[in-house]
Design a protein around this motif. Structure first.
Motif, short mmCIF file in Angstrom:
data_model
loop_
_atom_site.label_atom_id
_atom_site.label_comp_id
_atom_site.label_asym_id
_atom_site.label_seq_id
_atom_site.Cartn_x
_atom_site.Cartn_y
_atom_site.Cartn_z
N ARG A 135 12.77 -4.64 8.03
CA ARG A 135 13.98 -4.65 7.18
C ARG A 135 13.78 -5.52 5.92
O ARG A 135 14.31 -5.21 4.87
CB ARG A 135 15.18 -5.17 7.97
N LEU A 136 12.99 -6.60 6.07
CA LEU A 136 12.70 -7.49 4.94
C LEU A 136 11.54 -6.98 4.08
O LEU A 136 11.21 -7.58 3.07
CB LEU A 136 12.38 -8.90 5.43
N GLU A 137 10.91 -5.88 4.53
CA GLU A 137 9.75 -5.29 3.87
C GLU A 137 8.57 -6.25 3.81
O GLU A 137 7.85 -6.34 2.83
CB GLU A 137 10.12 -4.77 2.48
N VAL A 138 8.36 -6.98 4.92
CA VAL A 138 7.21 -7.86 5.05
C VAL A 138 6.00 -6.97 5.33
O VAL A 138 6.03 -6.16 6.24
CB VAL A 138 7.41 -8.87 6.21
N ALA A 139 4.95 -7.15 4.54
CA ALA A 139 3.72 -6.38 4.73
C ALA A 139 2.69 -7.26 5.46
O ALA A 139 2.70 -8.48 5.32
CB ALA A 139 3.16 -5.93 3.39
N ASP A 140 1.82 -6.62 6.24
CA ASP A 140 0.82 -7.35 7.00
C ASP A 140 -0.10 -8.17 6.11
O ASP A 140 -0.51 -9.27 6.47
CB ASP A 140 -0.03 -6.39 7.85
N PRO A 156 21.37 -12.85 0.10
CA PRO A 156 21.84 -12.31 1.38
C PRO A 156 20.72 -12.12 2.42
O PRO A 156 21.00 -12.00 3.60
CB PRO A 156 22.48 -10.97 1.00
N ARG A 157 19.47 -12.12 1.98
CA ARG A 157 18.35 -11.97 2.92
C ARG A 157 17.97 -13.29 3.59
O ARG A 157 17.25 -13.30 4.59
CB ARG A 157 17.11 -11.43 2.19
N LYS A 158 18.48 -14.40 3.09
CA LYS A 158 18.08 -15.72 3.58
C LYS A 158 18.29 -15.89 5.10
O LYS A 158 17.37 -16.36 5.79
CB LYS A 158 18.82 -16.82 2.80
N PRO A 159 19.44 -15.52 5.67
CA PRO A 159 19.60 -15.69 7.12
C PRO A 159 18.58 -14.90 7.93
O PRO A 159 18.08 -15.37 8.94
CB PRO A 159 21.03 -15.19 7.39
N ALA A 180 12.32 0.85 10.77
CA ALA A 180 12.17 -0.14 11.84
C ALA A 180 11.78 0.54 13.15
O ALA A 180 10.91 0.06 13.87
CB ALA A 180 13.46 -0.93 12.00
N LEU A 181 12.39 1.68 13.45
CA LEU A 181 12.02 2.42 14.66
C LEU A 181 10.61 2.99 14.54
O LEU A 181 9.86 3.01 15.51
CB LEU A 181 13.02 3.54 14.94
N ALA A 182 10.24 3.42 13.34
CA ALA A 182 8.88 3.92 13.14
C ALA A 182 7.86 2.80 13.36
O ALA A 182 6.75 3.04 13.82
CB ALA A 182 8.73 4.51 11.73
N ARG A 183 8.23 1.58 13.06
CA ARG A 183 7.34 0.43 13.30
C ARG A 183 7.27 0.10 14.79
O ARG A 183 6.22 -0.27 15.30
CB ARG A 183 7.86 -0.79 12.52
N LEU A 184 8.38 0.25 15.49
CA LEU A 184 8.40 0.00 16.94
C LEU A 184 7.72 1.12 17.72
O LEU A 184 7.18 0.89 18.80
CB LEU A 184 9.84 -0.17 17.44
N PHE A 185 7.78 2.35 17.18
CA PHE A 185 7.19 3.51 17.84
C PHE A 185 6.25 4.22 16.87
O PHE A 185 6.52 5.34 16.41
CB PHE A 185 8.30 4.47 18.31
N ASP A 238 0.62 -9.36 3.15
CA ASP A 238 1.46 -10.05 2.18
C ASP A 238 1.64 -11.51 2.59
O ASP A 238 1.87 -11.81 3.76
CB ASP A 238 2.83 -9.36 2.17
N ASP A 239 1.56 -12.44 1.63
CA ASP A 239 1.81 -13.84 1.99
C ASP A 239 3.30 -14.17 1.94
O ASP A 239 3.74 -15.19 2.42
CB ASP A 239 1.00 -14.80 1.14
N ASN A 240 4.10 -13.29 1.36
CA ASN A 240 5.57 -13.38 1.36
C ASN A 240 6.12 -14.71 0.86
O ASN A 240 7.17 -15.15 1.29
CB ASN A 240 6.12 -13.11 2.77
N ASN A 241 5.40 -15.34 -0.06
CA ASN A 241 5.88 -16.62 -0.59
C ASN A 241 7.27 -16.51 -1.20
O ASN A 241 8.06 -17.43 -1.10
CB ASN A 241 4.89 -17.18 -1.61
N GLU A 242 7.58 -15.38 -1.81
CA GLU A 242 8.90 -15.22 -2.43
C GLU A 242 10.01 -15.25 -1.38
O GLU A 242 11.07 -15.80 -1.63
CB GLU A 242 8.96 -13.92 -3.23
N LEU A 243 9.78 -14.67 -0.22
CA LEU A 243 10.80 -14.69 0.83
C LEU A 243 11.06 -16.10 1.33
O LEU A 243 12.17 -16.44 1.71
CB LEU A 243 10.39 -13.81 2.01
N TYR A 244 10.03 -16.93 1.35
CA TYR A 244 10.17 -18.28 1.87
C TYR A 244 10.88 -19.21 0.90
O TYR A 244 11.29 -20.30 1.26
CB TYR A 244 8.81 -18.86 2.26
N ARG A 245 11.03 -18.78 -0.33
CA ARG A 245 11.68 -19.63 -1.35
C ARG A 245 12.98 -19.02 -1.87
O ARG A 245 13.39 -19.28 -2.99
CB ARG A 245 10.72 -19.85 -2.51
N LEU A 246 13.62 -18.22 -1.05
CA LEU A 246 14.87 -17.60 -1.47
C LEU A 246 15.96 -18.66 -1.61
O LEU A 246 16.04 -19.58 -0.80
CB LEU A 246 15.34 -16.57 -0.44
N PRO A 247 16.82 -18.51 -2.61
CA PRO A 247 17.96 -19.44 -2.70
C PRO A 247 18.94 -19.15 -1.56
O PRO A 247 18.97 -18.05 -1.01
CB PRO A 247 18.58 -19.10 -4.07
#
Length: 196
Positions: free
Chosen positions: A152-157, A172-175, A65-70, A159-168
């Motif tokens: 932290r969620l490993e979202v890639a630029d 624990p990643r839902k919040p 996360a810090l490597a992404r910010l810096f 990536d459409d991340n459809n799986e993250l949007y349909r989490l039950p």
């Protein structure tokens, strides 16, 4: 105005936030402040010229996360830079990271102070009003929060991340996904407001 920034007279922006949204924003901002940390700052009262010429770190942070910010100025880890490019990146980081870290801290501190200054209504919510000078700080902090959560969620630029949007709901990643999407909506509405 609920949930989205709107323009206000004088070039500012306003958004209605409920008590839970205020608490979440403040908590995330405090966590970001802790993550960014103090960096390598000269001691208070030190020579101002020494502060300008002080050297920061030459290696990228190990925390993703810090490597992404810096990020490195000359390519990322996937680019497999040669030795000269790595040396240029280290030199650039040495003279810029402390200032960038300080700006990010200032932005997130402005968010915390804005939230702390709110006067809640009877329902616990409040209308946050940002002046023209505060809006860019909020925009920077919202962007940094989204980058951190996305990493932290490993979202890639790409990536459409459809799986993250349909989490039950039990995942624990839902919040964090919900916070990521909500912050994205806030950020987008603030950008649109500033462009009008």
């Amino acid at each position: 105005m609920a949930g989205q920034f709107e323009a206000i007279p004088g070039g500012g922006a306003a958004v209605a936030l409920d008590e839970v949204e205020i608490a979440i924003l403040r908590s995330l901002a405090v966590q970001l402040m802790e993550l960014v940390g103090p960096g390598d700052q000269p001691a208070e009262g030190a020579d101002p010229l020494a502060a300008i010429l002080s050297e920061g770190p030459s290696k990228p942070p190990s925390d993703p996360a810090l490597a992404r910010l810096f990020p490195d100025a000359y390519g990322g880890p996937e680019d497999k830079p040669d030795e000269q490019t790595r040396a240029f990146a280290a030199e650039f980081r040495r003279y810029t990271e402390n200032d960038l870290r300080a700006r990010k801290r200032d932005d997130v501190l402005a968010v915390i102070r804005s939230l702390d200054a709110l006067t809640p209504a009877g329902d616990g919510g409040a209308v946050l009003k940002l002046g023209p000078d505060e809006s860019p700080r909020w925009l920077g902090a919202l962007n940094d929060l989204r980058l951190t959560i996305g990493t932290r969620l490993e979202v890639a630029d790409d990536d459409d991340n459809n799986e993250l949007y349909r989490l039950p709901d039990s995942d624990p990643r839902k919040p964090m996904v919900m916070a990521y999407l909500w912050l994205g909506g806030l950020q987008e509405s603030l950008v649109e407001t500033l462009m009008t």
